[in-house]
Design a protein around this motif. Structure first.
Motif, mmCIF file in Angstrom:
data_model
loop_
_atom_site.group_PDB
_atom_site.id
_atom_site.type_symbol
_atom_site.label_atom_id
_atom_site.label_comp_id
_atom_site.label_asym_id
_atom_site.label_seq_id
_atom_site.Cartn_x
_atom_site.Cartn_y
_atom_site.Cartn_z
ATOM 1 N N VAL A 146 0.782 -1.300 0.036
ATOM 2 C CA VAL A 146 0.180 0.049 0.059
ATOM 3 C C VAL A 146 0.895 1.349 0.060
ATOM 4 N N VAL A 147 1.987 1.067 0.694
ATOM 5 C CA VAL A 147 2.999 2.333 0.627
ATOM 6 C C VAL A 147 3.499 2.662 -0.763
ATOM 7 N N ALA A 148 4.005 1.598 -1.342
ATOM 8 C CA ALA A 148 4.316 1.723 -2.933
ATOM 9 C C ALA A 148 3.198 2.197 -3.644
ATOM 10 N N VAL A 149 2.171 1.714 -3.621
ATOM 11 C CA VAL A 149 0.895 2.197 -4.529
ATOM 12 C C VAL A 149 0.744 3.743 -4.220
ATOM 13 N N MET A 150 0.796 4.121 -2.921
ATOM 14 C CA MET A 150 0.715 5.519 -2.521
ATOM 15 C C MET A 150 1.700 6.550 -3.177
ATOM 16 N N GLY A 151 2.732 5.837 -3.206
ATOM 17 C CA GLY A 151 4.111 6.577 -3.535
ATOM 18 C C GLY A 151 3.963 7.009 -5.063
ATOM 19 N N ASN A 152 3.274 6.048 -5.703
ATOM 20 C CA ASN A 152 3.175 5.939 -7.165
ATOM 21 C C ASN A 152 2.244 7.167 -7.490
ATOM 22 N N TRP A 153 1.405 7.549 -6.817
ATOM 23 C CA TRP A 153 0.318 8.484 -7.014
ATOM 24 C C TRP A 153 0.744 9.853 -6.423
ATOM 25 N N PHE A 154 1.631 10.111 -5.465
ATOM 26 C CA PHE A 154 1.465 11.470 -4.751
ATOM 27 C C PHE A 154 3.077 11.814 -4.672
ATOM 28 N N GLY A 155 2.989 13.124 -4.973
ATOM 29 C CA GLY A 155 4.321 13.825 -4.759
ATOM 30 C C GLY A 155 4.758 14.074 -3.494
ATOM 31 N N LYS A 156 5.691 14.825 -3.366
ATOM 32 C CA LYS A 156 6.310 15.204 -1.826
ATOM 33 C C LYS A 156 5.618 16.238 -1.285
ATOM 34 N N SER A 157 5.052 17.070 -2.067
ATOM 35 C CA SER A 157 4.469 18.378 -1.494
ATOM 36 C C SER A 157 3.300 17.837 -0.248
ATOM 37 N N PRO A 223 1.002 14.963 -12.821
ATOM 38 C CA PRO A 223 1.220 16.573 -13.197
ATOM 39 C C PRO A 223 2.508 17.124 -13.142
ATOM 40 N N GLY A 224 2.712 18.211 -13.805
ATOM 41 C CA GLY A 224 3.784 18.878 -14.041
ATOM 42 C C GLY A 224 4.530 19.192 -12.806
ATOM 43 N N GLY A 225 3.789 19.554 -11.733
ATOM 44 C CA GLY A 225 4.319 20.020 -10.564
ATOM 45 C C GLY A 225 4.856 18.516 -9.697
ATOM 46 N N ASP A 226 4.530 17.410 -10.268
ATOM 47 C CA ASP A 226 4.824 16.239 -9.322
ATOM 48 C C ASP A 226 5.913 15.042 -10.334
ATOM 49 N N ASP A 227 5.954 15.644 -11.506
ATOM 50 C CA ASP A 227 6.868 14.804 -12.314
ATOM 51 C C ASP A 227 7.738 15.533 -13.168
ATOM 52 N N ASP A 228 8.840 15.454 -12.634
ATOM 53 C CA ASP A 228 10.148 16.083 -13.322
ATOM 54 C C ASP A 228 11.466 15.264 -13.526
ATOM 55 N N ASP A 229 12.547 15.762 -14.263
ATOM 56 C CA ASP A 229 13.519 15.027 -14.535
ATOM 57 C C ASP A 229 14.289 14.596 -13.219
ATOM 58 N N ASP A 230 14.315 15.075 -12.068
ATOM 59 C CA ASP A 230 14.912 14.796 -11.138
ATOM 60 C C ASP A 230 14.158 13.281 -10.297
#
Length: 438
Positions: A146-157, A223-230
């Motif tokens: 469940v932690v892995a699935v949540m990590g797939n969908w949510f950014g650090k903010s 979304p762009g705010g949560d998906d970047d090159d880093d």
């Protein structure tokens, strides 16, 4: 001007517009709800042994001491800790949705089998220990999935706050398990296991049918705010989050040049050792309350009155209610001051006097019992929730993506070792507890 009927005919000839696809936010919301309910049922199915301890002690012939009953907890938690390592390797190689479903169905099945011992009139401790061992194997699947699935969908903010709210499923599951098991205990202790077992089995079908493990599996992108090159968790300068170390080497494990990170190598990664030991002892205390609090309340007079088993089980939920508030509060504070370690240490330090006060003054009155139990739950489960979610997700940011890959490791194995190291804490706690109780 064209006749009206021509417009009507033209409209009828046009195929109806397909419904708009669900938005990314709606997918995130469904992920939160499904994983929340999933792990709630996991914890609800763990709670019955603590509720029925006093009943088993009085009804089984020959009667078992509290220390012998503690062996049930030890067998479950020891297996749970060891199986966590192996579950990780399996989970990195198959669909998380299927793996989580299997874990839930297996947990439910063996929980029901434990309860069937009531109707089959089985009083052999070895039978129930074997069931607890098998249940520990399947239960080890739940948390990392469940932690892995949540990590797939949510950014650090605001991850601390989001994870703090979401991680309340552990306390909510304890509350549900306590209330359900206590409510049906009067019909026979077997029902305290059968009902939660059936609930998690039913929920496994819901998970299999509706859970989407990642945006990519549904043709979506963060979304762009949560998906970047880093990194896909939106860490512009800090690297890739721990729970996002999942896609490296999954296409062809044999040809990617990466190997599973070793036990000793993982210990050398920055931040792992202090937080692992912090979680080790935090889980020790939390699981002591999980498995022994109803038994303690039942055998400790509150304001000079000995409570019934049902009342003790329901009263023990106050600790978990405090845990819900503590997890949310710890997550919010850690986001506010941007300091997970300071938040964790502060909560754990304050939990020491709270536990001492509960031990010596919790039996004076019902009010003092509830107040000190709530405070203990808040301070113990707050850092426990924070470390197992937001901190675990942040640990991978100590190395940026390039540095981690240069080590030659597949990043997805990291999180499984993290959860596996900390799980023996409750097991060691059971060794101490069941050798001390009379």
């Amino acid at each position: 001007m064209k006749p009206l009927y021509n417009n009507i005919n033209n409209n009828n000839n046009n195929p109806p517009n397909p419904p708009p696809p669900p938005s990314f936010t709606s997918h995130q919301l469904s992920t939160i709800i499904i994983t929340f309910l999933s792990y709630t049922t996991f914890h609800a199915s763990r709670k019955p042994p603590s509720i029925v301890k006093s009943t088993l002690q009085s009804q089984w012939q020959p009667p078992f001491t509290a220390a012998r009953l503690g062996e049930l907890d030890l067998s479950f938690l020891s297996t749970y800790a060891v199986a966590m390592f192996f579950s990780g390797h399996v989970g990195d190689r198959i669909d998380l949705r299927i793996f989580l479903t299997i874990g839930m169905m297996g947990s439910g099945l063996f929980t029901v089998l434990f309860g069937l011992g009531f109707w089959l009139n089985i009083h052999k401790l070895g039978f129930f220990i074997v069931i607890q061992i098998c249940c520990g194997v399947f239960q080890s699947v739940g948390w990392p999935c469940v932690v892995a699935v949540m990590g797939n969908w949510f950014g650090k903010s605001k991850r601390g706050l989001i994870m703090g709210v979401w991680n309340s499923h552990t306390s909510v599951g304890n509350i549900v398990g306590s209330v359900v098991a206590s409510s049906v205990l009067g019909f026979g202790w077997g029902w305290a296991f059968v009902v939660p077992g059936v609930i998690i089995i039913v929920m496994s079908g819901f998970v299999y049918s509706f859970l989407v493990v990642s945006p990519e599996s549904n043709g979506l992108e963060l979304p762009g705010g949560d998906d970047d090159d880093d990194g896909v968790m939106g860490m512009e300068t800090e690297g890739t989050a721990l729970v996002e170390m999942r896609n490296v080497g999954t296409e062809d494990d044999g040809d990617d040049g990466k190997t599973a990170i070793g036990f000793l190598e993982a210990w050398k990664l920055p931040g792992v050792v202090p937080f692992a030991f912090c979680l080790f002892f935090s889980k020790l205390v939390a699981y002591t309350f999980l498995y022994w609090l109803p038994f303690y309340i039942k055998h400790t007079a509150v304001a000079g009155v000995n409570l019934s088993q049902k009342t003790a089980g329901i009263l023990s939920t106050i600790f978990d209610i405090g845990g819900v508030i503590g997890g949310i509060l710890a997550g919010y504070i850690s986001d506010l001051i941007d300091a997970r370690a300071v938040t964790s240490v502060t909560f754990l330090t304050l939990s020491i006097p709270a536990l001492v006060l509960y031990r010596f003054y919790g039996s004076i009155s019902m009010f003092s019992n509830i107040l000190l139990m709530f405070l203990s739950g808040l301070l113990v489960n707050g850092p426990y929730a924070l470390i197992t979610t937001a901190v675990a997700a942040d640990l991978g940011t100590k190395l940026d993506q390039g540095e981690f890959l240069s080590l030659g490791y597949r990043q997805c194995d990291y999180r499984w070792y993290w959860f596996g190291w900390c799980s023996p804490g409750p097991a060691f706690g059971r060794v101490y507890i069941y050798t001390r109780v009379e």
